[in-house]
Design an enzyme around this catalytic site. Structure first.
Site, mmCIF file in Angstrom:
data_model
loop_
_atom_site.group_PDB
_atom_site.id
_atom_site.type_symbol
_atom_site.label_atom_id
_atom_site.label_comp_id
_atom_site.label_asym_id
_atom_site.label_seq_id
_atom_site.Cartn_x
_atom_site.Cartn_y
_atom_site.Cartn_z
ATOM 1 N N SER A 12 67.579 33.743 -7.619
ATOM 2 C CA SER A 12 66.482 33.831 -8.576
ATOM 3 C C SER A 12 66.725 32.819 -9.681
ATOM 4 O O SER A 12 66.996 31.645 -9.402
ATOM 5 C CB SER A 12 66.382 35.269 -9.104
ATOM 6 O OG SER A 12 65.280 35.407 -9.969
ATOM 7 N N HIS A 39 63.174 33.656 -5.889
ATOM 8 C CA HIS A 39 62.151 34.263 -6.738
ATOM 9 C C HIS A 39 61.509 33.165 -7.559
ATOM 10 O O HIS A 39 62.060 32.701 -8.553
ATOM 11 C CB HIS A 39 62.775 35.295 -7.665
ATOM 12 C CG HIS A 39 63.119 36.567 -6.965
ATOM 13 N ND1 HIS A 39 63.779 37.590 -7.564
ATOM 14 C CD2 HIS A 39 62.895 36.969 -5.691
ATOM 15 C CE1 HIS A 39 63.942 38.581 -6.708
ATOM 16 N NE2 HIS A 39 63.418 38.221 -5.569
ATOM 17 N N ASP A 131 68.211 42.333 -7.613
ATOM 18 C CA ASP A 131 67.623 42.169 -6.286
ATOM 19 C C ASP A 131 68.651 41.518 -5.371
ATOM 20 O O ASP A 131 69.396 40.624 -5.773
ATOM 21 C CB ASP A 131 66.361 41.307 -6.357
ATOM 22 C CG ASP A 131 65.565 41.355 -5.061
ATOM 23 O OD1 ASP A 131 65.782 42.281 -4.260
ATOM 24 O OD2 ASP A 131 64.730 40.462 -4.840
#
Length: 342
Positions: A12, A39, A131
């Site tokens: 991310s 992401h 995540d």
């Protein structure tokens, strides 16, 4: 016996630079396929070109439903679809968002673990929140190898640290070494396979877009007295999950950290709306008091003046609450380690 020929990478915030370093170090004869979920905003421009320019001799593909998996190729998740791996092919899933994201890292990792077990190498790079930690645990449970970017090497160290907290990882290395490490791991023989836990298969099916309801969710989760921030449905706590996760009847899933962040945002917004409404109310009754004075209605004017004072007290209280909610958590703890609010 097969080699470890499936490499799944998730990142991310701050992950683009280490990803370029890793891909640039992978050899042209890499005996594994590489799958990547980053992401990024759904309308982000140039991510495919960015990854392709860093991948050296390895061809980079934007994933498509039904695309055949070939070793020595890099497959990149596309916006608004979960990247799911099946035996020999890619599947794009339109299942519910995970950790408020689609594509999310966890569905990729779980699907790889379910389809290829010990042949999988799972990699977590820089990023915020957690995540990927649950997906990395799934890779571990199915016999795969787990690799995490050294948190000291990450621009955003929350995802690497969360993964290290949730899983006994096999390796934690800086991005400068990771390409060589992955190349070596991909040439090793995979270990023996193991039965895929039913909960992993169910969560893969949900990400792919299969039907989900309370009956399905209750097979691997227990109802909790919490509300889904995405749809308002009842959340259930996933049994034995590391990190702690929740899923609703619609299928939205999130870790406790993500849920707490969403709840905090909702509280902040509610406070701001309440502050605006009461400020407007205080202004209105103050004007009504002045109008009462001008028209000689003294009793009415005094009543509205009292209400204006009361509303302004509410405004001051709410304003303090809003300002306090904006402070970093650490600033609310005094030097002795005690929270001044009790």
């Amino acid at each position: 016996m097969s080699n470890r020929d499936i490499i799944v990478i998730g990142g991310s915030s701050g992950a683009t630079a280490p990803l370029k370093t890793i891909l640039g170090a992978l050899p042209p004869d890499l005996p594994a396929a590489v799958f990547i979920v980053l992401h990024i905003p759904a309308r982000s421009i140039g991510i495919l070109a960015t990854v392709a320019s860093a991948a050296g001799p390895l061809p980079v593909h934007q994933s498509a439903d039904g695309m055949r998996i070939e070793p020595g190729n890099v497959y990149l998740a596309v916006p608004d679809h979960h990247l799911i791996i099946t035996k020999g092919h890619i599947r794009l899933g339109r299942g519910p968002r995970e950790n408020m994201a689609r594509p999310a890292i966890d569905p990729l990792f779980r699907s790889a673990a379910a389809a290829y077990g010990p042949r999988v190498i799972g990699v977590i790079l820089s990023g915020l929140l957690n995540d990927g930690a649950s997906g990395l645990e799934a890779v571990k449970r199915c016999g795969g190898v787990t690799v995490v970017q050294d948190p000291a090497d990450a621009i955003a160290d929350e995802m690497p640290r969360s993964a290290l907290d949730a899983v006994t990882v096999d390796l934690s290395v800086p991005s400068a070494r990771m390409g060589d490490v992955l190349s070596d791991l991909a040439r090793e023989a995979a270990g023996p396979g193991a039965p895929v836990p039913p909960d992993i298969r169910l969560e893969v099916d949900i990400a792919a877009g299969e039907r989900v309801n309370t009956e399905v969710v209750q097979k691997f989760a227990d109802p909790a007295a919490l509300t889904c921030p995405s749809c308002g449905g009842v959340l259930s706590s996933i049994k034995g999950s590391r990190p702690l996760r929740f899923r609703c009847q619609v299928g939205h899933t999130m870790t406790a950290d993500v849920l707490a962040r969403e709840q905090e945002s909702a509280v902040d917004e509610a406070l701001r709306v309440a502050l605006r409404v009461i400020e407007e109310r205080a202004e209105l009754v103050a004007r009504m008091a002045k109008d009462g004075r001008r028209s000689g209605r003294r009793a009415i004017a005094e009543m509205y003046e009292e209400r204006a004072v009361e509303y302004r007290q509410y405004v001051d209280t709410l304003r303090r609450a809003v300002l306090q909610s904006m402070e970093p958590l650490g600033s609310k703890v005094d030097e002795g380690g005690q929270n001044p609010d009790g």
